[in-house]
Design a protein around this motif. Structure first.
Motif, short mmCIF file in Angstrom:
data_model
loop_
_atom_site.label_atom_id
_atom_site.label_comp_id
_atom_site.label_asym_id
_atom_site.label_seq_id
_atom_site.Cartn_x
_atom_site.Cartn_y
_atom_site.Cartn_z
N HIS A 24 52.12 43.55 36.10
CA HIS A 24 50.71 43.86 36.26
C HIS A 24 50.05 42.87 37.23
O HIS A 24 49.28 43.26 38.10
CB HIS A 24 50.02 43.81 34.90
N ARG A 25 50.40 41.61 37.10
CA ARG A 25 49.82 40.59 37.98
C ARG A 25 50.22 40.85 39.43
O ARG A 25 49.40 40.73 40.34
CB ARG A 25 50.29 39.21 37.55
N LEU A 26 51.49 41.21 39.65
CA LEU A 26 51.94 41.49 41.02
C LEU A 26 51.21 42.69 41.63
O LEU A 26 50.86 42.67 42.80
CB LEU A 26 53.46 41.71 41.03
N GLU A 63 48.82 42.35 44.92
CA GLU A 63 49.06 43.20 46.08
C GLU A 63 47.79 43.95 46.46
O GLU A 63 47.46 44.10 47.64
CB GLU A 63 50.19 44.18 45.79
N ALA A 64 47.05 44.40 45.45
CA ALA A 64 45.84 45.18 45.71
C ALA A 64 44.75 44.34 46.36
O ALA A 64 43.97 44.86 47.17
CB ALA A 64 45.33 45.78 44.40
N ILE A 65 44.68 43.04 46.05
CA ILE A 65 43.60 42.23 46.59
C ILE A 65 44.00 41.39 47.79
O ILE A 65 43.16 40.76 48.42
CB ILE A 65 42.97 41.32 45.51
N TRP A 121 34.99 40.83 51.42
CA TRP A 121 33.72 41.52 51.27
C TRP A 121 32.91 41.24 52.51
O TRP A 121 32.47 40.12 52.75
CB TRP A 121 33.03 41.03 50.01
N LYS A 122 32.73 42.26 53.35
CA LYS A 122 32.07 42.03 54.64
C LYS A 122 30.62 41.59 54.49
O LYS A 122 30.08 40.96 55.39
CB LYS A 122 32.16 43.28 55.51
#
Length: 59
Positions: free
Chosen positions: A33-35, A39-41, A46-47
């Motif tokens: 789950h952590r991986l 990977e998602a972040i 945040w522009k």
């Protein structure tokens, strides 16, 4: 029963509903789950982050 007592007696929400296995995650499941989250972040920004504007203005 007072509102405080009712709150204290409530179970902590875990995001699951119905008849779901509520056993704790195994270390292997936690790592997987952590991986996925890392990977998602990765590389995300945040522009409109107000902190980045302050740094640019200060430079």
């Amino acid at each position: 029963m007072s509102p405080l007592e009712r709150l204290i007696n409530e179970s902590i929400p875990d995001g699951t509903y119905g008849d779901v296995d509520r056993s704790p995650w195994t270390p292997t499941e936690q790592l997987a789950h952590r991986l996925v989250l890392e990977e998602a972040i990765e590389g995300w920004s945040w522009k409109d982050d107000p902190r980045s504007h302050r740094r640019r203005d200060a430079a």
